[in-house]
Design a protein around this motif. Structure first.
Motif, PDB file in Angstrom:
ATOM      1  N   GLU A 138       0.747  -1.070  -0.084  1.00  0.00           N
ATOM      2  CA  GLU A 138       0.088   0.135   0.020  1.00  0.00           C
ATOM      3  C   GLU A 138       1.013   1.364  -0.177  1.00  0.00           C
ATOM      4  OE1 GLU A 138      -3.151   0.399   2.599  1.00  0.00           O
ATOM      5  OE2 GLU A 138      -4.302  -1.217   1.971  1.00  0.00           O
ATOM      6  N   HIS A 139       2.009   1.250   0.750  1.00  0.00           N
ATOM      7  CA  HIS A 139       2.736   2.396   0.657  1.00  0.00           C
ATOM      8  C   HIS A 139       3.459   2.565  -0.490  1.00  0.00           C
ATOM      9  CE1 HIS A 139       5.790  -0.922   1.254  1.00  0.00           C
ATOM     10  NE2 HIS A 139       6.851  -0.081   0.969  1.00  0.00           N
ATOM     11  N   ASN A 140       3.677   1.587  -1.244  1.00  0.00           N
ATOM     12  CA  ASN A 140       4.181   1.947  -2.776  1.00  0.00           C
ATOM     13  C   ASN A 140       3.063   2.461  -3.696  1.00  0.00           C
ATOM     14  OD1 ASN A 140       7.080   1.817  -2.908  1.00  0.00           O
ATOM     15  ND2 ASN A 140       6.754  -0.652  -3.098  1.00  0.00           N
ATOM     16  N   LEU A 141       1.828   1.919  -3.351  1.00  0.00           N
ATOM     17  CA  LEU A 141       0.759   2.546  -4.279  1.00  0.00           C
ATOM     18  C   LEU A 141       0.488   3.992  -3.921  1.00  0.00           C
ATOM     19  CD1 LEU A 141      -1.331  -0.937  -4.048  1.00  0.00           C
ATOM     20  CD2 LEU A 141      -0.409  -0.002  -6.064  1.00  0.00           C
ATOM     21  N   GLN A 142       0.714   4.334  -2.679  1.00  0.00           N
ATOM     22  CA  GLN A 142       0.223   5.635  -2.443  1.00  0.00           C
ATOM     23  C   GLN A 142       1.484   6.494  -3.234  1.00  0.00           C
ATOM     24  OE1 GLN A 142       0.518   6.047   1.969  1.00  0.00           O
ATOM     25  NE2 GLN A 142      -1.328   4.847   2.220  1.00  0.00           N
TER      26      GLN A 142
END
Length: 450
Positions: free
Chosen positions: A271-275
């Protein structure tokens, strides 16, 4: 222009030295020690000092500029002579601003994600052959150096670090760039040796937000409540664009992102990379890359160096190494790997290596950071505690901080290595998180674990 670097061997410093040399400047430098990859890269460009140490005879009135690195001390003999002679002294962020005063400055800030977001932006621009100047904190595929400076490029993309600028300039680096376009990814207390309270740390990001040029653009992660509060509280005359986690799904260990043309597989996950991707998309759009072109390019982005970097993989095992060391990064990275490989046992190993992570008072910030790991290991070296002149931390303090009864703790590098190499890693995702190397762990040997 004649430029001399005091502490030329640093990661950013040696890349800036190479960039200026390629630009046609006369570059010299000194350092008391230089390790690879800086050493071999400086040698390749004829910039490696003939001998290590500080030499006051290198500082003369014929120099146009001295660039001072953080590794140097206030009483450095070369610095003292430059001050005595009145030679112009810059920190490297000051000098980068001087080089980019007439460009559109794009600055990526945040406690975490800034290297990845900067890398994503540069990957997309490079894919579409859009030339820009840049400074980024990791070596990227397709880029020879981490710093690139020209006279003609319209944009410069800068990774905006909140750490101090130089031994004689105690301002955070990102306060000096005066962005036209900026991004804030997240705020999680770090660098406690410089910012002793969370409030003091957050204040630096408020100052950064208010340092944008009038009418500038701030892109920010609205899912980070501290970032949201900082940006939305600012009364500075800027335009504000928020982003959040895009819709996605995970199938057979591959993350698919929802785009206007349907689901698209990604090389990255978490999720952090998608953000990070959502933030990078906004920045690229402000730099003239439309949404379709962004998605076409980002599909081939494999990640920044040392950020969830796949060491090796087999049918039943995958091994990652990651630069994560602060509590928020450790939690985000551990969660990302567990979600991606939900049907495998996650063995997460963390080395406490930085000043903050080895500080007895700061340890409490790690509460729950490894909770998503099926098996968790913490390694730290008592020698590192002594070198940093910190109070000793005990295994009991560490176990209490992480709140895991089953936490394994190692302080001996050989014992940690023996533990690792004795494990059966079938149906396992192994995650090695550190800004160090676990007391000398050879990652080429780690490849042989599966």
């Amino acid at each position: 222009m004649r430029v001399h670097f005091i502490a030329i061997g640093g990661s950013a410093m040696h890349n800036l030295a190479i960039a200026l040399s390629k630009k046609g400047y006369q570059v010299t430098g000194s350092d008391d020690t230089i390790h690879d990859p800086s050493k071999s890269r400086l040698a390749k460009y004829g910039l490696l000092p003939e001998e290590f140490g500080w030499f006051t005879e290198k500082i003369t009135e014929t120099l146009d500029v001295v660039i001072l690195g953080m590794h140097a001390k206030k009483d450095n003999p070369e610095l003292l002579k430059a001050q005595k002679l009145g030679v112009k002294i810059y920190s490297y962020p000051e000098f980068l601003y001087e080089q980019s005063k007439h460009k559109t400055r794009v600055v990526i800030g945040g406690s975490h994600g800034k290297t990845t977001i900067t890398s994503m932006i540069l990957h997309v621009l490079n894919y579409h052959e859009k030339e820009v100047d840049y400074m980024v904190g990791a070596q990227l595929d397709g880029f020879e150096t981490m710093v690139h400076l020209t006279e003609e490029n319209e944009f410069i993309v800068l990774e905006g670090d909140e750490y101090l600028s130089s031994p004689i300039d105690m301002r955070p680096k990102f306060h000096l760039y005066k962005p036209n376009i900026a991004l804030l990814s997240g705020i999680a207390w770090d660098h406690i040796n410089v910012f002793p309270t969370f409030e003091n740390y957050v204040e630096q990001f408020s100052i950064f937000t208010n340092s944008l040029t009038n009418g500038g653009i701030m892109v920010y992660n609205e899912e980070d409540t501290t970032v949201k509060d900082v940006v939305e509280a600012s009364e500075h005359a800027i335009k504000k664009y928020s982003y959040n986690t895009p819709n996605h799904s995970i199938e057979n260990g591959i993350t698919f992102i929802d785009t206007p043309d349907g689901l698209m597989p990604l090389e990255i996950f978490g999720e952090h990379n998608l953000q990070n991707l959502a933030g990078a998309k906004w920045i690229c759009q402000h730099m003239g890359i439309d949404e379709d072109d962004f998605y076409e390019a980002i599909a081939s982005f494999k990640g920044a160096n040392k950020r969830l970097e796949k060491v090796t993989e087999s049918d039943s095992t995958v091994i990652f190494k990651d630069f994560a060391h602060s509590p928020s990064k450790v939690q985000a990275t551990t969660t990302a790997v567990k979600n991606q490989y939900a049907n495998r046992t996650l063995l997460a190993c963390l080395e406490l290596h930085t000043y903050s992570s080895l500080n007895a008072e700061f340890l409490a910030e790690y509460k729950g950071a490894l909770s998503n790991a099926d098996k968790a290991v913490v390694f730290y070296s008592p020698d590192a505690v002594k070198i940093k002149q910190l109070e000793e931390v005990s295994e009991e303090q560490i176990a209490k901080a992480f709140e895991r009864d089953d936490l394994l703790i190692y302080t001996n590098p050989q014992e940690f290595k023996e533990f690792l190499f004795a494990k059966n890693l079938k149906d396992t995702a192994l995650l090695l998180m550190s800004s160090g190397n676990y007391g000398g762990l050879d990652f080429e040997e780690v490849r042989q674990l599966i």
